[in-house]
Design an enzyme around this catalytic site. Structure first.
Site, PDB file in Angstrom:
ATOM      1  CB  SER A 172     147.407 113.506 112.627  1.00  0.00           C
ATOM      2  OG  SER A 172     146.516 114.403 113.241  1.00  0.00           O
ATOM      3  CB  CYS A 195     125.553  57.248 153.667  1.00  0.00           C
ATOM      4  SG  CYS A 195     126.849  58.325 154.269  1.00  0.00           S
ATOM      5  CG  ASN A 252     127.872  55.297 160.611  1.00  0.00           C
ATOM      6  OD1 ASN A 252     128.223  54.137 160.478  1.00  0.00           O
ATOM      7  ND2 ASN A 252     127.419  56.019 159.602  1.00  0.00           N
TER       8      ASN A 252
END
Lengths: 334, 875
Positions: free
Chosen positions: B559, B258, B129
């Protein structure tokens, strides 16, 4: 019994909006957002950023911005109709005081289409009278508030007020309180000098009203002190330099939200409308002269500001002088 | 004649790049040009880019013809399309792309992206190309302000250079620096290698050899490699579309792209039909011996025969000695093996196609995967299928190790993008990812030819202020506040959590009475020990599960409230794992573990009976696994109570020891929250108010107890305010150390804090610490100033900060003494040998405590140890 209430989530810092917005998706999985704003904010493009963030999270959204110069009951009804058609699961108010007011009431009407705002305003204009129950909110949509002015603090309050013809309808109930607040000073950086001045004076009025209120508590005092400190230290520069002073902008943004928190928890909603900022310093001095308890309070405030003086009287006078300076500064534009 | 030829030869090389010297001269020219070009504005660049694209487009037909003539490969008309594509599509794609200077700025996050050119791009251009690739690469270099030097393929050098020249001339005419595009006139391996060594990035298109050379040159390379595109035609495919698409693509420029198809695997149930359609559309199926002849022609000694590349089917057949009609479009060989030993399984770069049969879709995928492995790793694969077959499509894309997977698309046209799918970037250089030995996996474009600088401005973290939805206070407020459970919320069943002391002494009674009056059913769990254990929490949870409360009321000190929170978690989320929930985090908003959502089953009310922990307003809870003695500190805003009721009536009869220990604990909360790197103005106000109240009222609360209800109430409020401050600003190393002192030597938490706080303050106040805390908001060590702000708030004024600080420390020592706190750890009966034996472990655990992260000074092990020792010996 007294109380201290703030919105469930209050996020702040310059640039915090995109981070905070993330929660709409990650924590709440919201699907539809109704943005409520004013025409001027909408035209300025400031809501576009919110819309972009919502798009990125694939939360559908629409904007309602048709509010009159002072938000009216008719505006609220229009907004509620828009909400009923769209069925949002989150309402996002972006703007100044009137936008916050309108959004709070639009949500009430959206969730309770039969509610009568006028009637509610007659029953719920004083947050202390807790005999009756305000219609419950946060049933269909979470309320997110994003202030664009560094002053009103209405983004954190349970108050709303709209015009109905010549009447003003005032409402106060914690059901009106937003759940999610984003104080991002990026939204306030383009305020004009006039806006900065009037917003700061609004915050100052809130602060002094809260501090003077018989409902002031140690919680609210702490917020008053920090907010006042920010205004004293940063207003002159922000007023002078505007957008060139992003730090001042942020400090004022936080001051206004803190003032809002104080004012939200001291029942000082109605009194605020009456107090003019121009006489703040003068009122303070005359009160201090007449009332020893008031003198002590102002002295604590002066100490909290780190004001030094050879006598206590001098400290209070210095505090008043500082406030006078600020009001003088803003008088031209306020 | 000979003389003339020689002269021509001399003239030809003059001014041309043909050897090292001339190459280096060219290199210097392009470099010089690029330096100038690097300062061009976006506007200038866009003008040049447009002019160059127009010029290349105009020359598309002569360049195409020239390429075919020179290389003897391909189809001129198809090359016209490629040239057209390389100019028009590339221009269209990038015309508005910002490539100069600031390309992005986000003011909210404070991040700016600035695009800079790379420098010189070394471009290797293939013979397949030549003109279109030259146009493509020169255009994207112009758009990105890069210089480019082209190394053309020897067999295509004239057409490649002609294309580059056209682009250069147009660019220069539009204002680009002379010589911004260069090329090697007489290509050789030596000069190509030299180019690779001297460019800043290599843009190599070509076979595996070239790509490998590029990657081996030591310069960054964007290289792409060979493809071996396998096609699967599924039973559900539209056969007509599939066959014609494949023919269209495979014959494009005689199969030289390709990405072009190399094999077709057809499902057996449609095999005959597909075959018929191929034949009908002009393809030739090779028969027995013909197949063998073509086999030996396309691949010679395992390598592709260069003579067939880009030739017509008829020509290739003739080369093989096979007679086919002149108009034959593709030679198809029906073969079985997908192994590399089968010639048809190779990449053929010509209109020759392998065809396989598969019984199942899985078999077809297995074949395609092997063909990719044969020589097309990372490149392209394709599938023809009905679009609704999403499962098969997914199976296919998961199996293919290719970076482009094309569905129902001719692969030559599809792979280069923007023709059959408009989101795939148009490009003539297709990345093959790591599978193909490439550094990019997508279609190469301008973004790969830029260096992007990121300018990151300092930003501060988003911060927050969070408190329980409802905080009610004032002496006597409890029944009023509880009223909401019935009147507003309509709760039906309340579960009270408390300790046995409070239960036995009637503290629960007023709550029960109030609940009774509202008709709310209730039960009470009062087996909470100090330092609540997992066992007792599990016991409470079991009772909760049976009772199914819609409101939990925790009454007590830290607590009971902590135990209540843990039971709440276990009740709502029995599956939750403590180990996960207790995981240490650096940033509560970025923690790995997502805490479960609370409040779905029950509303949580916290009512403190001591003025100290602040647990009623904090998102924290600590639980101890009694079997392993491991403490699980939990922290998440999901643990924030929904309602806090601070009624001093519940605190009137605190014993003296509790008043002093919890009072100093609250003071430590406020001081640590104020000094924390996460302190905000919202928390500052609360912390300061708390400090002041504690100094003003703790002595009287301690000395007079219930006889001074005002002091009691002030302390209650102070403790809650301090709680709110540290709920949002967190604590510091004093708490880290106190936690371990409690765990190892059972010193009450408040006392442990009292013993350490002034040591820690001195430690934090150091203006030159070895290490400061890491947090965007924390600008520089300023803790001395922060403590002095607290001091001044109390009205302490020294002549400078150091004196103010010392006065403040003395005032704290005085307060401790007045409240009966002893001086040293030793005074509390901790034996020296025990203390020293546990010291190193305590140091390490304190260092790793969750509280350490917010400390303004980042403590070193030795420093923690020193503080412990000082606090032990009092010196």
């Amino acid at each position: 019994m007294l109380w201290f209430r703030v919105p469930e989530k209050l996020y702040f810092k310059k640039g915090s909006m995109p981070v905070a917005f993330g929660e709409l998706k990650t924590v709440y999985n919201k699907k539809k957002a109704l943005i409520i704003t004013s025409a001027s904010v909408y035209k300025s493009g400031r809501t576009a950023y919110a819309e972009k963030l919502l798009d990125e999270m694939k939360i559908q959204h629409t904007v309602f911005f048709d509010l009159d110069k002072s938000a009216t009951l008719a505006n609220v009804k229009d907004g509620a109709r828009a909400a009923q058609l769209f069925e949002p699961d989150v309402i996002i108010a972006i703007g100044c005081k009137k936008v916050m007011y309108a959004a709070k009431l639009i949500r009430v009407l959206y969730e309770h289409p039969d509610a009568d705002i006028k009637e509610l305003s007659q029953r719920f204009n004083d947050i202390r009278s807790r005999q009756e129950l305000f219609p419950e909110t946060d049933l269909k949509a979470m309320l997110v508030t994003i202030p664009t002015a560094s002053g009103t603090g209405e983004e954190v309050t349970p108050y709303a007020s709209v015009c109905d013809g010549d009447n003003r309808l005032n409402l106060a109930d914690y059901e009106l309180m937003p759940e999610f607040v984003v104080v991002d000073s990026d939204n306030m950086i383009t305020q004009t000098r006039e806006q900065i001045a009037s917003a700061a004076m609004m915050a100052l009025v809130h602060l002094i009203s809260s501090y003077d209120s018989e409902y002031a508590t140690e919680y609210t005092d702490g917020f008053v002190f920090k907010a006042l400190e920010n205004i004293i230290d940063y207003l002159p520069s922000f007023y002078e330099n505007g957008a060139a002073d992003p730090i001042g902008c942020e400090k004022l943004a936080e001051a206004s939200a803190m003032a809002g928190i104080a004012y939200a928890n001291t029942c000082s909603f109605n009194s605020c409308w009456k107090k003019a900022y121009t006489t703040i310093a003068h009122d303070m001095l005359s009160k201090a002269e007449k009332d020893e308890k008031a003198f002590e309070r102002y002295l604590s405030c002066a100490n909290a500001m780190g004001i030094c003086g050879s006598t206590d009287k001098e400290k209070v006078e210095t505090l008043a002088a500082k406030l006078q300076e600020l009001t003088e500064l803003c008088k031209a534009d306020g | 004649m000979a003389n003339t030829e020689k002269e021509v030869g001399v003239q030809t090389n003059e001014g041309l790049v043909h050897d090292l010297d001339s190459f280096n001269a060219k290199l210097a020219q392009v470099r010089e040009a690029q330096k100038v070009f690097a300062s061009f504005s976006q506007e200038q660049v866009d003008k040049i880019f447009k002019a160059a694209a127009i010029a290349a487009n105009k020359a598309r037909i002569p360049l195409a013809k020239m390429a075919v003539e020179e290389t003897g490969m391909g189809v001129a008309e198809d090359k016209v399309i490629k040239n057209h594509y390389a100019s028009e599509y590339i221009y269209n794609k990038y015309k508005d792309t910002k490539t100069c200077g600031t390309i992005e700025y986000d003011s909210a996050f404070g991040i700016r992206k600035v695009a800079e050119p790379i420098g010189i791009i070394g471009a290797v251009i293939p013979t397949t190309n030549p003109t279109s690739t030259a146009i493509f690469k020169t255009l994207i270099c112009l758009k990105t302000r890069n210089g480019i030097i082209i190394s053309p393929h020897p067999r295509a050098k004239n057409s490649t250079i002609a294309a580059a020249k056209i682009v250069l001339e147009a660019a220069v005419k539009a204002g680009a620096p002379e010589n911004i595009i260069g090329w090697i006139d007489v290509p050789s391996l030596e000069l190509t290698n030299e180019l690779m060594r001297n460019s800043d990035t290599i843009l190599a298109t070509g076979g595996p050899g070239m790509v490998k050379a590029a990657y081996s040159s030591g310069k960054p390379a964007l290289g792409v490699g060979a493809g071996n595109t396998p096609v699967i035609i599924d039973s559900t495919a539209d056969i007509k579309v599939a066959v014609s698409s494949i023919i269209h693509s495979k014959t494009f420029d005689n199969g030289m792209i390709c990405a072009s198809e190399q094999s077709v695997t057809v499902m057996s149930d449609i095999y005959d039909e597909v075959k018929k359609e191929f034949a009908y559309r002009g393809c030739y199926f090779l028969k027995d011996e013909e197949l063998e002849k073509v086999r030996k022609t396309i691949i010679i000694n395992g390598a592709l025969n260069a003579k067939i590349v880009g030739q017509k089917a008829h020509t290739i057949a003739a080369l093989a000695g096979v007679e086919v009609p002149e108009s034959t479009k593709i030679l198809i060989g029906e073969v079985e093996s997908v192994d590399i030993s089968e010639e048809f399984a190779h990449e053929k770069l010509s209109p020759v196609l392998a065809m396989y049969k598969a019984e199942t879709f899985d078999e077809a995928i297995a074949k395609a995967a092997q063909l990719v492995a044969d020589g097309g790793y990372g490149h392209t694969s394709s599938l023809y299928i009905h679009p609704a077959q999403t499962e098969k499509i997914q199976k296919h894309y998961e199996a293919m190790k290719t970076c482009r997977i094309l569905i129902n698309t001719p692969s030559s046209h599809g792979g280069i993008g923007d023709l059959y799918n408009f989101a795939l970037t148009p490009s003539l250089t297709l990345g093959c990812g790591s599978w193909g030995g490439n550094s990019v996996s997508e279609n190469v474009g301008v973004k790969h030819l830029l260096n992007i600088k990121q300018v990151a401005e300092r930003r501060e973290n988003m911060l927050w202020f969070r408190a329980p939805e409802k905080v009610y206070f004032k002496k006597g407020c409890m029944p009023v506040a509880l009223d909401e459970l019935g009147t507003v919320m309509g709760k039906k069943k309340a579960f009270i959590v408390t300790d046995s002391f409070l239960y036995k002494n009637g503290y629960v009674k007023p709550i029960e009475e109030k609940l009774d009056s509202m008709g709310i059913q209730h039960t009470c769990f009062y087996n909470v020990q100090p330092d609540p254990t997992l066992a007792s929490a599990l016991e409470g949870t079991q009772a909760m599960k049976l009772f199914e409360p819609d409101v939990i009321i925790a009454l007590g000190g830290g607590s009971a409230m902590d135990a209540g929170k843990i039971m709440w978690v276990l009740y709502e989320h029995p599956e939750a794992d403590f180990m996960d929930m207790a995981m240490r985090f650096m940033d509560i908003r970025k923690r790995i573990y997502t805490f479960p959502t609370m409040g779905e089953k029950a509303y949580f009310v916290a009512i403190p009976t001591s003025s100290g922990t602040g647990s009623e307003v904090t998102p924290f809870a600590v639980i101890t696994d009694e079997k392993t003695s491991i403490k699980y500190p939990l922290a998440d805003y999901q643990l924030l109570p929904n309602m806090a009721i601070i009624d001093a009536d519940n605190m009137m009869n605190q014993p003296k020891g509790l008043t002093s220990a919890s009072g100093i604990d609250a003071l430590t909360h406020a001081l640590e929250a104020y000094a924390s790197i996460m302190a905000t103005e919202y928390t500052d106000g609360l912390a300061l108010q708390a400090v002041k109240s504690i100094f003003d009222y703790l002595p009287s609360a301690y000395e007079n107890g219930a006889n001074d209800p005002i002091a009691r109430e002030k302390m209650a409020t102070a403790s809650t305010m301090a709680g709110m401050a540290f709920a949002n600003a967190f604590l510091g190393v004093c708490h880290s150390m106190a936690h371990k002192l409690g765990a190892y030597h059972h010193i009450p938490h408040g006392i442990a804090n009292a013993l350490l706080i002034t040591e820690v303050m001195r430690f934090n106040a150091e203006p030159v610490p070895p290490k400061m805390g890491t947090f965007s908001q924390y600008p520089y060590p300023h803790t001395l100033e922060r403590y002095c702000e607290c001091a001044r708030f109390l009205g302490i004024c020294g002549k400078d900060d150091n004196e103010t600080f010392e006065m403040f420390i003395s005032k704290i020592e005085e307060l401790k003494e007045r409240c009966g706190v002893k001086k040293t750890i030793a005074d509390y009966g901790v034996k020296e040998e025990d203390f020293l034996a546990s010291l190193d472990e305590m140091v390490e655990n304190a260092f790793d405590d969750q509280c350490t992260g917010a400390n303004p000074r980042y403590p070193l092990f030795a420093e923690i140890k020193e503080m412990y020792l000082k606090a032990y010996y009092g010196k």
